[in-house]
Design a protein around this motif. Structure first.
Motif, short mmCIF file in Angstrom:
data_model
loop_
_atom_site.label_atom_id
_atom_site.label_comp_id
_atom_site.label_asym_id
_atom_site.label_seq_id
_atom_site.Cartn_x
_atom_site.Cartn_y
_atom_site.Cartn_z
N PRO A 157 0.81 -1.23 0.00
CA PRO A 157 0.00 0.00 0.00
C PRO A 157 0.84 1.27 0.00
N ILE A 158 1.97 1.26 0.71
CA ILE A 158 2.80 2.46 0.77
C ILE A 158 3.42 2.75 -0.59
N SER B 68 -2.32 12.99 8.41
CA SER B 68 -2.07 12.92 6.97
C SER B 68 -0.74 13.60 6.66
N GLU C 117 2.29 1.87 -3.46
CA GLU C 117 1.20 2.31 -4.33
C GLU C 117 0.93 3.79 -4.10
N GLN C 118 0.91 4.20 -2.84
CA GLN C 118 0.66 5.59 -2.50
C GLN C 118 1.78 6.50 -3.01
N TYR D 215 5.00 8.76 6.33
CA TYR D 215 4.23 7.57 5.93
C TYR D 215 4.08 6.60 7.09
N HIS E 8 1.79 7.26 -6.70
CA HIS E 8 0.86 8.32 -7.11
C HIS E 8 1.42 9.69 -6.77
#
Length: 561
Positions: A359-360, A438, A362-363, A421, A366
């Motif tokens: 997931p990291i 965030s 992937e983030q 993160y 982006h």
């Protein structure tokens, strides 16, 4: 046929594979590294930045001084400059301290990092030989150069790889408990585990040319810069000073409509980016045309085989985070793998690697792609007036420069990607229902929420909190009046190595309410509390991978609070 036995076989001796080898060896794990290249064969000229988080890893491994002393000369400015051309008018500059000032500089956007080891600018052609020499000298690591892994089979007890010694033209069999593929974007290991890259195939095409041009530095009238971005209406590009003297890497960023690498004459593009005419002499050392992508593997593991780095994810190199994300992969995987091999962790602990890193990455992919698209739009919109003399040109240059600074300061001073993160879906983190703050590419808020990075503070001894972390889990206590014995006892009963670290809250400037943190060796927080939990044995079941796997949900964590 030669037969070799080891605990972990690593495929690929790039920065990720070598870091993984040293991390495992530091934990007493026997490692064999298979590398298709010859010893000392240089890599491609790429990856010019080592992040703060990676430098923290090298600090823990005891090699940070060797890494820090490599690369550009100590006094060479690490700034990012924006000009109409390399020898043209300067539009703006992002100040970044030179190596000599890296620990002491203050002010500016790239200082006061919350870490004992700030970032470092060094090209991979200098970094990789340093890592190779450090790994080769470390007990427990055997590097096999000119050895190609062709296939491997898995069983209940291990992996058997079939390899080829390309120099001796003979077969090798390597038996290992586990295998890690750090073998790049065209990974054999990824293919053999049935993993596929998915995402965006083309973000941008780039012509890259590595040149020897001793005369260039004498034509630059402004303060030198590590990286110079040329912004003009004819051809935009990026020029990186590789040695601070004579060698330069130039990226010609092709426009969206330039679908072939030969759509643009290379020599014309180089001269336009540099701002020199046909009389200027340079020598091409090497050239590489490449496509910036946004691709992440759909699986990072199959049984006893794992993938890290470019084998697991590829994205356009913005914020310098391709190699650094691979090093983070390796660090996440290796402490877990060592725990399983040492016997204190359940093999189920290995499930956390993909659950955390996929997931990291992937983030981050982006983040990188979206920033690349924004920069591409900015390049496309450079007005012709940027090169005019007089007040009109001055006004345009000021506007273009400010926009370039505002957009790009976050990628060259990317504290958010380093420290913001967090892992929010891990089966081995005891969540408590609070979501970490965030973050963006450039900004973050320090936090003690489980899954986040432990805040860096200086201890009374002069060490960083990160320096004092143990080889497995560390129980950090900020109030000696709090009874830690339930946690220490539960760790002993479960066989989990636990280091108890007492920190003076006021002296360290730790401004969070928690009295207890359990921190992993990769600096991420596994649990927090004011007091020991009511069921500490259950907590350590989770920390060693024995807790019921239910999608790493937060809903059953109240008993661990």
């Amino acid at each position: 046929m030669t037969k070799i036995q080891t605990q972990v076989l690593i495929v690929g001796a790039g920065p990720v594979g070598l870091t993984a080898a040293m991390d495992l060896a530091s934990r007493g794990i026997d490692v064999v590294v298979a590398e298709i290249r010859r010893a000392g064969e240089p890599p491609n000229v790429k990856c010019n930045h080592v992040s703060a988080r990676s430098m923290e890893v090298f600090r823990r491994l005891g090699i940070v001084r060797e890494v820090r002393e490599g690369g550009l000369p100590a006094d060479f400015p690490n700034d990012c400059a924006y000009r109409t051309a390399v020898v043209g008018r300067e539009l703006t500059r992002i100040p970044i301290p030179c190596r000599a000032d890296r620990y002491t500089a203050s002010g500016g956007p790239d200082t006061d990092w919350p870490t004992p080891e700030p970032p470092h600018r060094i090209n991979q052609i200098y970094l990789e030989p340093i890592l190779f020499a450090c790994a080769e000298a470390r007990p427990g690591i055997r590097i096999l150069n000119r050895v190609q892994i062709e296939h491997f089979d898995q069983g209940a007890d291990g992996v058997v790889a079939r390899a080829r010694d390309l120099e001796a033209n003979r077969d090798i069999t390597i038996a290992a408990d586990y295998l890690i593929g750090c073998d790049g974007g065209r990974s054999t290991v990824r293919r053999l585990i049935g993993s596929r890259l998915t995402g965006t195939d083309v973000v941008q095409r780039v012509q890259s040319t590595y040149i020897h041009a001793p005369a260039l530095k004498d034509l630059i009238t402004q303060k030198p810069a590590w990286m110079t971005m040329s912004l003009n209406p004819r051809r935009c590009g990026t020029t990186v000073s590789i040695d601070g003297r004579d060698n330069w890497l130039i990226h010609n960023h092709l426009a969206a409509e330039e679908l072939e690498f030969d759509s643009v004459d290379r020599d014309w593009a180089l001269r336009t980016i540099l701002g020199v005419d046909d009389r200027f002499q340079y020598e091409i050392i090497s050239k590489e045309d490449w496509i910036g992508r946004r691709l992440v593997a759909d699986r990072f593991r199959e049984g006893r085989a794992f993938i890290c780095g470019d084998a697991a994810h590829l994205w356009i190199p913005y914020a310098g985070y391709g190699m650094n994300a691979g090093i983070a992969d390796a660090v996440d995987l290796c402490w877990i793998l060592a725990g399983v091999l040492q016997g204190w962790a359940s093999p189920a602990l290995l499930d956390a690697y993909e659950a955390e890193r996929q997931p990291i990455t992937e983030q981050v992919s982006h983040f990188a792609m979206n920033h690349a698209l924004a920069v591409m739009s900015q390049r496309k919109a450079v007005p012709a007036e940027v090169e005019l003399d007089g007040p009109v040109g001055d006004a345009v240059r000021s506007k273009v420069g400010q926009a370039a600074y505002d957009l790009n300061v976050q990628q060259y001073c990317c504290a958010g990607l380093n420290f913001g993160y967090y892992y929010d879906r891990s089966p081995i983190i005891a969540y408590d229902g609070e979501t970490p703050p965030s973050y963006s590419m450039g900004y973050f808020t320090a936090s003690t929420v489980p899954g986040a990075r432990a805040p860096h503070v200086w201890l009374s001894s002069g060490r960083s909190l990160l320096d004092a972390l143990g080889p497995a889990y560390t129980l950090v206590r900020f109030d000696r009046a709090v009874d830690a014995s339930p946690l220490v006892g539960a760790a002993a009963r479960s066989g989990v190595p636990l280091t108890l670290l007492d920190v003076d809250r006021a002296g360290a400037g730790f401004g969070f309410p928690e009295s207890l943190l359990i921190v992993r060796p990769d600096s991420h927080i596994a649990w927090r509390g004011q007091l020991a939990p009511g069921e500490p044995d259950r907590l350590f079941e989770r920390l060693r991978g024995l807790a019921a796997q239910s999608g790493a949900a937060r809903r059953d964590e109240a008993v661990l609070a």
